[in-house]
Design an enzyme around this catalytic site. Structure first.
Site, PDB file in Angstrom:
ATOM      1  N   ASP A  71      -0.873  -1.414  -2.506  1.00 36.76           N
ATOM      2  CA  ASP A  71      -0.094  -1.741  -1.307  1.00 36.76           C
ATOM      3  C   ASP A  71       0.192  -3.244  -1.213  1.00 36.76           C
ATOM      4  O   ASP A  71       0.987  -3.674  -0.382  1.00 36.76           O
ATOM      5  CB  ASP A  71      -0.782  -1.216  -0.030  1.00 36.76           C
ATOM      6  CG  ASP A  71      -2.189  -1.743   0.173  1.00 36.76           C
ATOM      7  OD1 ASP A  71      -2.932  -1.869  -0.828  1.00 36.76           O
ATOM      8  OD2 ASP A  71      -2.555  -2.033   1.321  1.00 36.76           O
ATOM      9  N   HIS A  72      -0.424  -4.046  -2.093  1.00 34.50           N
ATOM     10  CA  HIS A  72      -0.138  -5.488  -2.156  1.00 34.50           C
ATOM     11  C   HIS A  72       0.684  -5.872  -3.389  1.00 34.50           C
ATOM     12  O   HIS A  72       1.310  -6.929  -3.405  1.00 34.50           O
ATOM     13  CB  HIS A  72      -1.454  -6.289  -2.153  1.00 34.50           C
ATOM     14  CG  HIS A  72      -2.232  -6.099  -0.895  1.00 34.50           C
ATOM     15  ND1 HIS A  72      -2.284  -7.031   0.116  1.00 34.50           N
ATOM     16  CD2 HIS A  72      -2.966  -5.042  -0.453  1.00 34.50           C
ATOM     17  CE1 HIS A  72      -3.014  -6.574   1.116  1.00 34.50           C
ATOM     18  NE2 HIS A  72      -3.440  -5.355   0.799  1.00 34.50           N
TER      19      HIS A  72
HETATM   20 ZN   LIG Z   1      -7.146  -3.891  -0.638  1.00 33.31          ZN
END
Ligand SMILES: [Zn+2]
Length: 260
Positions: A71-72
């Site tokens: 998610d990053h």
């Molecule tokens: Zn994380």
């Protein structure tokens, strides 16, 4: 949309809200006033609209990664393809056309001095980025090491409570910087937040230790999680189990059970 979060930073919120990501991943644009180029911290999920929002603020000079979670980092490859900007991380698998980050390194980009601080715990490769000159007290981009709300998971396979407690101690010593987390709202005071996280972690550890003693031979990750995280949402139970697993591992490592 980029929302100002400090003198040198703006927030672009990714559309990936969920039980583990809160409102979504916070991607940040960094630049000194007057700088034509920007630095991006955490590209976020591979979402076309989100990537469009990130590249619409001038040439991208550099992309920095706080840690390896998808998610990053999922948008790293597409962002690199569109801008040519090097992507730098502590884990070599997440660098694209850029060098490894080093703990203590000072990066000059977009008119800024950005310091790299290794803060393992949530994952082994977690780093924070410090902007000493951002406002009166400075600011720090913390990824998932500190969140705007709730607490951090000690993630599988390399989340580590001992390392995390050391990291929180290092962060606490940096003073009252503005905290720009990877999820949730910004927070005003790094020293206070780090202290609160430390206190919470040690309290949880006491609860895990007590539950394990009470359960005796029946103590497993599942039964200790039932005892300590009583009202946990089913959707985030796996995260609680990861944290319990990391806490049991910490208690099992030499000497730690004797310290309190
Ligand atoms: Zn994380």
């Amino acid at each position: 949309m980029a929302e100002p979060t400090s003198v040198f930073t703006r927030l672009v919120l990714a559309p990936n809200a969920g039980p583990m990501t809160l409102e979504g991943t916070n991607s940040y644009l960094l630049a000194a006033p007057g700088s034509a180029s920007v630095v991006i911290v955490d590209p976020g999920p591979d979402d076309a609209g989100h990537i469009d929002a990130l590249v619409g603020h001038g040439p991208v000079e550099l992309v920095l990664i706080t840690h390896l979670h998808g998610d990053h980092t999922e948008a790293s490859a597409e962002l690199h393809r569109r801008t040519g900007a090097p992507v730098r991380a502590l884990d070599p698998a997440f660098c694209i056309g850029g060098e490894l980050l080093n703990d203590g390194e000072e990066i000059a980009a977009a008119g800024l001095r950005i310091s790299v601080l290794a803060t393992p715990g949530h994952t082994a490769d977690s780093v924070c980025f410090v902007l000493d000159e951002d406002g009166a007290a400075g600011s720090i981009l913390t990824g998932d090491t500190l969140l705007g709300r709730g607490t951090t998971v000690l993630a599988r396979p390399d989340g580590d409570l001992g390392a995390y407690l050391d990291s929180l101690g290092r962060l606490k010593n940096l003073g009252p910087m503005t905290v720009l987390p990877g999820h949730g709202p910004m927070l005003p005071n790094l020293e206070e937040i780090s202290s609160a996280y430390l206190e919470h972690r040690l309290q949880r550890l006491d609860e895990v230790r007590a539950a394990r003693e009470r359960l005796g031979a029946n103590a497993t990750v599942a039964t200790v999680t039932d005892a300590v995280y009583r009202d946990i949402e089913p959707s985030v139970r796996f995260a609680a189990e990861y944290s319990v697993e990391a806490q049991l591992a910490y208690l099992d490592s030499a000497g730690n059970d004797l310290t309190s």
